[in-house]
Write an enzyme that holds these catalytic residues in place. Structure first.
Site, PDB file in Angstrom:
ATOM      1  N   ILE A 159      34.351  36.271  25.683  1.00  0.00           N
ATOM      2  CA  ILE A 159      33.869  35.538  26.847  1.00  0.00           C
ATOM      3  C   ILE A 159      32.382  35.787  27.049  1.00  0.00           C
ATOM      4  O   ILE A 159      31.606  34.847  27.307  1.00  0.00           O
ATOM      5  CB  ILE A 159      34.672  35.920  28.097  1.00  0.00           C
ATOM      6  CG1 ILE A 159      36.132  35.480  27.950  1.00  0.00           C
ATOM      7  CG2 ILE A 159      34.056  35.306  29.346  1.00  0.00           C
ATOM      8  CD1 ILE A 159      37.051  36.014  29.027  1.00  0.00           C
ATOM      9  N   CYS A 209      33.265  42.887  31.145  1.00  0.00           N
ATOM     10  CA  CYS A 209      33.975  44.005  30.538  1.00  0.00           C
ATOM     11  C   CYS A 209      35.350  44.189  31.182  1.00  0.00           C
ATOM     12  O   CYS A 209      35.578  43.750  32.311  1.00  0.00           O
ATOM     13  CB  CYS A 209      33.165  45.293  30.669  1.00  0.00           C
ATOM     14  SG  CYS A 209      32.743  45.729  32.358  1.00  0.00           S
ATOM     15  N   PRO A 210      36.283  44.829  30.476  1.00  0.00           N
ATOM     16  CA  PRO A 210      37.598  45.104  31.076  1.00  0.00           C
ATOM     17  C   PRO A 210      37.490  46.200  32.123  1.00  0.00           C
ATOM     18  O   PRO A 210      36.496  46.933  32.174  1.00  0.00           O
ATOM     19  CB  PRO A 210      38.436  45.571  29.878  1.00  0.00           C
ATOM     20  CG  PRO A 210      37.431  46.165  28.932  1.00  0.00           C
ATOM     21  CD  PRO A 210      36.184  45.340  29.096  1.00  0.00           C
ATOM     22  N   SER A 237      34.972  39.186  35.685  1.00  0.00           N
ATOM     23  CA  SER A 237      35.856  40.066  34.904  1.00  0.00           C
ATOM     24  C   SER A 237      36.935  40.668  35.795  1.00  0.00           C
ATOM     25  O   SER A 237      38.017  40.087  35.944  1.00  0.00           O
ATOM     26  CB  SER A 237      35.042  41.150  34.198  1.00  0.00           C
ATOM     27  OG  SER A 237      34.362  41.965  35.148  1.00  0.00           O
ATOM     28  N   ARG A 238      36.652  41.812  36.409  1.00  0.00           N
ATOM     29  CA  ARG A 238      37.555  42.454  37.353  1.00  0.00           C
ATOM     30  C   ARG A 238      36.739  42.947  38.535  1.00  0.00           C
ATOM     31  O   ARG A 238      35.657  43.512  38.367  1.00  0.00           O
ATOM     32  CB  ARG A 238      38.318  43.628  36.703  1.00  0.00           C
ATOM     33  CG  ARG A 238      39.363  43.208  35.675  1.00  0.00           C
ATOM     34  CD  ARG A 238      40.523  42.481  36.326  1.00  0.00           C
ATOM     35  NE  ARG A 238      41.573  42.113  35.383  1.00  0.00           N
ATOM     36  CZ  ARG A 238      41.646  40.954  34.752  1.00  0.00           C
ATOM     37  NH1 ARG A 238      40.708  40.047  34.943  1.00  0.00           N
ATOM     38  NH2 ARG A 238      42.650  40.703  33.933  1.00  0.00           N
ATOM     39  N   ASP A 262      34.084  35.727  41.155  1.00  0.00           N
ATOM     40  CA  ASP A 262      35.402  35.093  41.083  1.00  0.00           C
ATOM     41  C   ASP A 262      36.516  36.116  41.269  1.00  0.00           C
ATOM     42  O   ASP A 262      37.680  35.741  41.389  1.00  0.00           O
ATOM     43  CB  ASP A 262      35.559  34.384  39.730  1.00  0.00           C
ATOM     44  CG  ASP A 262      36.867  33.609  39.622  1.00  0.00           C
ATOM     45  OD1 ASP A 262      37.132  32.771  40.512  1.00  0.00           O
ATOM     46  OD2 ASP A 262      37.637  33.848  38.654  1.00  0.00           O
ATOM     47  N   GLU A 267      42.901  41.887  45.738  1.00  0.00           N
ATOM     48  CA  GLU A 267      43.197  40.449  45.701  1.00  0.00           C
ATOM     49  C   GLU A 267      44.603  40.184  46.199  1.00  0.00           C
ATOM     50  O   GLU A 267      45.515  40.908  45.835  1.00  0.00           O
ATOM     51  CB  GLU A 267      43.017  39.916  44.276  1.00  0.00           C
ATOM     52  CG  GLU A 267      41.576  39.995  43.797  1.00  0.00           C
ATOM     53  CD  GLU A 267      41.375  39.376  42.422  1.00  0.00           C
ATOM     54  OE1 GLU A 267      42.384  39.029  41.756  1.00  0.00           O
ATOM     55  OE2 GLU A 267      40.221  39.219  42.002  1.00  0.00           O
ATOM     56  N   HIS A 286      39.461  33.910  42.124  1.00  0.00           N
ATOM     57  CA  HIS A 286      40.012  34.288  40.817  1.00  0.00           C
ATOM     58  C   HIS A 286      40.638  33.073  40.110  1.00  0.00           C
ATOM     59  O   HIS A 286      41.806  33.093  39.711  1.00  0.00           O
ATOM     60  CB  HIS A 286      41.043  35.411  40.957  1.00  0.00           C
ATOM     61  CG  HIS A 286      41.231  36.182  39.675  1.00  0.00           C
ATOM     62  ND1 HIS A 286      41.659  37.483  39.651  1.00  0.00           N
ATOM     63  CD2 HIS A 286      41.050  35.836  38.378  1.00  0.00           C
ATOM     64  CE1 HIS A 286      41.748  37.904  38.394  1.00  0.00           C
ATOM     65  NE2 HIS A 286      41.380  36.909  37.609  1.00  0.00           N
TER      66      HIS A 286
END
Length: 319
Positions: A159, A209-210, A237-238, A262, A267, A286
């Site tokens: 991505i 990144c994760p 990402s997160r 996003d 969440e 998201h």
């Protein structure tokens, strides 16, 4: 083969077909599953379970002796207890690369929304009206040309590189940070660097990144202090990669010009999240991964993964 989808609503909404999975055996589908007891009860004697965000804990794994495959519909798999699955010899797979186009496009959309203030202009035309070519209110709305600016990408995976290509097409310079750089991707416009250099030199920083022990809270007050004054921050990402309170404070002080996000640490984030509710944060719920075409690809890839597992040649294994 008994196959259970624990929380398929977000993946399948809008009429996506589940046939790529259902064709392999007894297929049991749930829109959503909450609570540890419900998860274990719904998995029951299933051989394969598919999850989007529903946790599959170690306790659930211990209560479901028939499990042979746990599959995450996302690239991330932190909702699955990997050590417990490994101890039981259960194969765990994810869905890598499915959203490279969609998520990169959302990162670009957030950046464009900030840089060109499209929604502000649209709102003005619709509510006030465009009645004067030299309207001082229109002239006062800030815009930014991205040509020649530097984009820093934290996490140069599929991505991140897809977004880098979009940026390079606009004649932006790209700096990339990754634990294991791929020198083959470097070119006149793109080079790898350390994180401090990326933060210091980038006009825009985009997170790809994760979420793990190394990246949780990575962009905190200390990291932000190294960034350019008036920089833009994008996160698709997160949410927990950002220290949201520190990011909101940097928006308040003007250290950051704007944020496009996003994803959020909690969440759904509700209306009172200090970052999501900030007037200089463009916030989306998201949805970077949710175009219909993208979700159809998720289900198709999950079917391919299940088929490969049944053939004895698992693909997309993690852990």
């Amino acid at each position: 083969m008994k196959i259970v989808v624990l929380d398929g609503y977000l993946v399948g909404a809008g009429g996506c077909s589940w046939e790529p999975l259902a064709k392999y055996g007894e297929f049991v589908y749930y829109d959503d599953t909450t609570g540890a007891d419900d998860v274990a009860a719904r998995i029951g004697d299933a051989d394969a379970v598919f999850t989007n965000r529903c946790p599959v804990s170690g306790e659930t794994i211990r209560r479901c002796p028939g499990l042979k495959l746990i599959h995450s519909f996302g690239t991330g798999f932190n909702q699955i207890d990997l050590p417990a699955a490994r101890e039981r010899g259960i194969t765990v797979c994810n869905t890598p690369g499915y959203g490279r186009g969609a998520v990169a496009q959302m990162a670009a959309a957030l950046l464009f929304a900030i840089a060109r203030n499209v929604e502000t202009f649209n709102h003005y035309v619709k509510t006030v009206g465009w009645n004067d070519s030299a309207d001082p209110e229109i002239c006062a709305i800030r815009q930014m040309e991205l040509t020649g600016k530097t984009l820093g990408i934290v996490g140069m995976g599929d991505i991140g590189y897809a977004f880098a290509r979009i940026a390079m097409a606009m004649d932006m310079r790209v700096l990339a940070f990754r634990r294991t750089p791929d020198p083959a991707l470097e070119c006149a416009q793109l080079r790898y660097t350390d994180l401090d250099t990326l933060l210091r030199e980038s006009d825009v920083v985009s997170i790809h990144c994760p979420l793990n022990d190394h990246t949780r809270g990575l962009i905190d007050g200390n990291a932000i202090s190294k960034m350019k004054d008036g920089a833009i921050l994008i996160n698709t990402s997160r949410g927990a990669v950002l220290d949201e309170a520190a990011v909101a404070a940097a928006l308040d002080s003007g250290k950051l010009y704007a944020v496009g996000a996003d994803v959020f640490a909690q969440e759904p984030c509700g209306k009172n999240n200090p970052l999501a509710s900030h007037p200089r944060c463009i916030a989306t719920p998201h949805v970077a991964w949710t175009p219909l075409e993208t979700r159809q690809q998720i289900i198709a890839m999950a079917g391919e993964t299940l088929g490969a597992f049944l053939d004895g040649s698992p693909i997309h294994q993690v852990g």
